[in-house]
Design a protein around this motif. Sequence first.
Motif, PDB file in Angstrom:
ATOM      1  N   ILE A 215       3.404  12.191  -3.196  1.00 11.96           N
ATOM      2  CA  ILE A 215       2.800  11.166  -2.338  1.00 11.96           C
ATOM      3  C   ILE A 215       1.304  11.425  -2.266  1.00 11.96           C
ATOM      4  O   ILE A 215       0.876  12.561  -2.020  1.00 11.96           O
ATOM      5  N   ASP A 216       0.512  10.380  -2.492  1.00  6.19           N
ATOM      6  CA  ASP A 216      -0.940  10.474  -2.336  1.00  6.19           C
ATOM      7  C   ASP A 216      -1.249  10.414  -0.843  1.00  6.19           C
ATOM      8  O   ASP A 216      -1.364   9.335  -0.251  1.00  6.19           O
TER       9      ASP A 216
ATOM     10  N   CYS B  48       1.026   4.440  -2.787  1.00  8.09           N
ATOM     11  CA  CYS B  48       0.815   5.846  -2.424  1.00  8.09           C
ATOM     12  C   CYS B  48       1.837   6.766  -3.080  1.00  8.09           C
ATOM     13  O   CYS B  48       1.606   7.983  -3.127  1.00  8.09           O
TER      14      CYS B  48
ATOM     15  N   TRP C 288       6.303  12.375   5.925  1.00  4.82           N
ATOM     16  CA  TRP C 288       5.424  11.228   5.694  1.00  4.82           C
ATOM     17  C   TRP C 288       6.226   9.957   5.445  1.00  4.82           C
ATOM     18  O   TRP C 288       5.767   8.854   5.799  1.00  4.82           O
TER      19      TRP C 288
ATOM     20  N   LEU D 293      -4.452   8.516   0.404  1.00 10.63           N
ATOM     21  CA  LEU D 293      -4.311   7.064   0.420  1.00 10.63           C
ATOM     22  C   LEU D 293      -3.392   6.606   1.541  1.00 10.63           C
ATOM     23  O   LEU D 293      -3.650   5.582   2.196  1.00 10.63           O
ATOM     24  N   LEU D 294      -2.321   7.357   1.804  1.00 13.23           N
ATOM     25  CA  LEU D 294      -1.400   6.977   2.873  1.00 13.23           C
ATOM     26  C   LEU D 294      -2.058   7.145   4.242  1.00 13.23           C
ATOM     27  O   LEU D 294      -1.846   6.326   5.146  1.00 13.23           O
TER      28      LEU D 294
ATOM     29  N   SER E  39       8.498   7.032  -7.395  1.00  8.18           N
ATOM     30  CA  SER E  39       8.062   6.026  -6.421  1.00  8.18           C
ATOM     31  C   SER E  39       9.193   5.083  -6.031  1.00  8.18           C
ATOM     32  O   SER E  39       9.360   4.753  -4.845  1.00  8.18           O
TER      33      SER E  39
ATOM     34  N   GLU F 222       0.830  -1.207   0.000  1.00  9.01           N
ATOM     35  CA  GLU F 222       0.000   0.000   0.000  1.00  9.01           C
ATOM     36  C   GLU F 222       0.866   1.259   0.000  1.00  9.01           C
ATOM     37  O   GLU F 222       0.506   2.262  -0.633  1.00  9.01           O
ATOM     38  N   LEU F 223       1.989   1.223   0.706  1.00 12.62           N
ATOM     39  CA  LEU F 223       2.880   2.372   0.714  1.00 12.62           C
ATOM     40  C   LEU F 223       3.425   2.647  -0.680  1.00 12.62           C
ATOM     41  O   LEU F 223       3.490   3.810  -1.116  1.00 12.62           O
TER      42      LEU F 223
ATOM     43  N   THR G  66       3.280   8.357  -6.048  1.00 11.38           N
ATOM     44  CA  THR G  66       2.818   8.567  -7.423  1.00 11.38           C
ATOM     45  C   THR G  66       3.887   9.141  -8.339  1.00 11.38           C
ATOM     46  O   THR G  66       3.705   9.116  -9.558  1.00 11.38           O
TER      47      THR G  66
END
Length: 501
Positions: free
Chosen positions: A76-77, A26, A381, A80-81, A31, A22-23, A28
Amino acid sequence: MGLVEHEIQRDAFTVVAEFRSELYACLTARSDALFELCDALLCTDGPVRTRVDLALAPEHRRGHGALYSGINHGRIDLALLRRALTSVPLPRAGDGRLVLAVDVSPWLRPDADTSSDRSFCHTFGRGLGKHQMVPGWPYSIVAALETGRTSWTALLDAIRLDPGADLAAVTASQVRDVIQRLVDAGQWRDGDPAVLVVLDAGYDAPRIAHLLADLPVEVLGRLRSNRVMRKPVPVPWICPPRGGRPPKHGGEFIFGRPETWGEATAATVTNTDRYGTATAQAWDRLHPRLTRRAAWLDHEGPLPIIEGTVIRLAVAKLPSGGVNKPVWLWWSGTGGRPADVDRCWQAFLRRFDVEHTFRLLKQTLGWTRLRDSAAADRWTWLVLAAHAQLRLARPLARDLRRPWERPAEPNRLTPARVRRGFRNLHAKTGTPAGAPKPTRPGPGRPVGSKNRQPANRYDVGRVLATGEPYARPAHHKKGTKPRRGSSPATPVHPHDPDDVG
């Protein structure tokens, strides 16, 4: 290894692998560079002194140019994070309640004239050992607390405060978003105990409770010892016999004058190992008297009556040997029983666990020292995501202790000791990042040439009570007194903060 322990480790391994996937989703832009930078942060042995040293870790397969490119130009989204951080298993109190701590931790940047969006951060004990306002970037952090003495917390959200931001309004909005994500993730359902939000002194706890009144939230905040509260209106005065408008406030409750307290509605005595005898007294239905100024200046309609419970906690001793002054707390609940009073002051003591997390982020994970504010947010983050992986890998870690360290139980390892063995776990989980492509370094600046594009310099953001930015009046001229060791004709240095703009 028993069958039950093997099943627990297998579930924990699955949770860590899913969070890492999942990370990566996130991230975008840049990456691969950002993900490998996070892995290098987790697998590097010892404290992070400089970020460029992370490029030497085996887990970071790219050069140092990719490291800086990811921090400065990656994306970074955050939505979503944030959902990923609230979807993992979270610690809870003994009664199954979620306890959230909110606190501000600043990046102190007093000499960073080229960094924008700086504001004055309140600090204590820096240099002269007193309260000071130092330029920097304050970050508001929300973390879920565990029960018992521990240095572990679950970091859920981080927001950099803009200069002149309304701390109570920003905190209420931040907590509201966190609670909504917890509800969406199934961490809180109808019928569960209300989420307890713990605040230290400096927050307007009654106002935050008023802003969050429509949520399943209880607010517990620390009050200064010079506060004055108001008691509820006595019953005979609700309908005065002679007519007229009934009073809105009762008698005064002055923290520094015991003769104004009256009889406590609840009192408890608890024997503790670190503080000796802890005596707690509670007075129900006390409220502050609000006036139409500051935050309540533009409030429409009559000012509200925000009732709560005031708790006075006194202990026999402090572990540091200091003066054991009583602590005053305000709880947004009313009609509390002695068990609720004990639950509140014990939860407030757990709030200081977040200080251990701040120390880990800054002294071990290198959560400081960047020029651009946007890059600082990305790095923040990434550090939060790295800390979340350490917490999820806690059941999988082994005690790789130094010869001079005491042995620790597997589930009692500190975050720094879990980080020592994360490289072994990283070899099993793999990485979703792609392999680096061969490339050729750019030409760079020619040898001997000077930088023709100096960085811009910014003043520290100051905002007046009216919300307008501070500007030096025209009649305030700079001093003409020469500096020490210079002649009166010495020009002002172009990088002098007073000469900017």
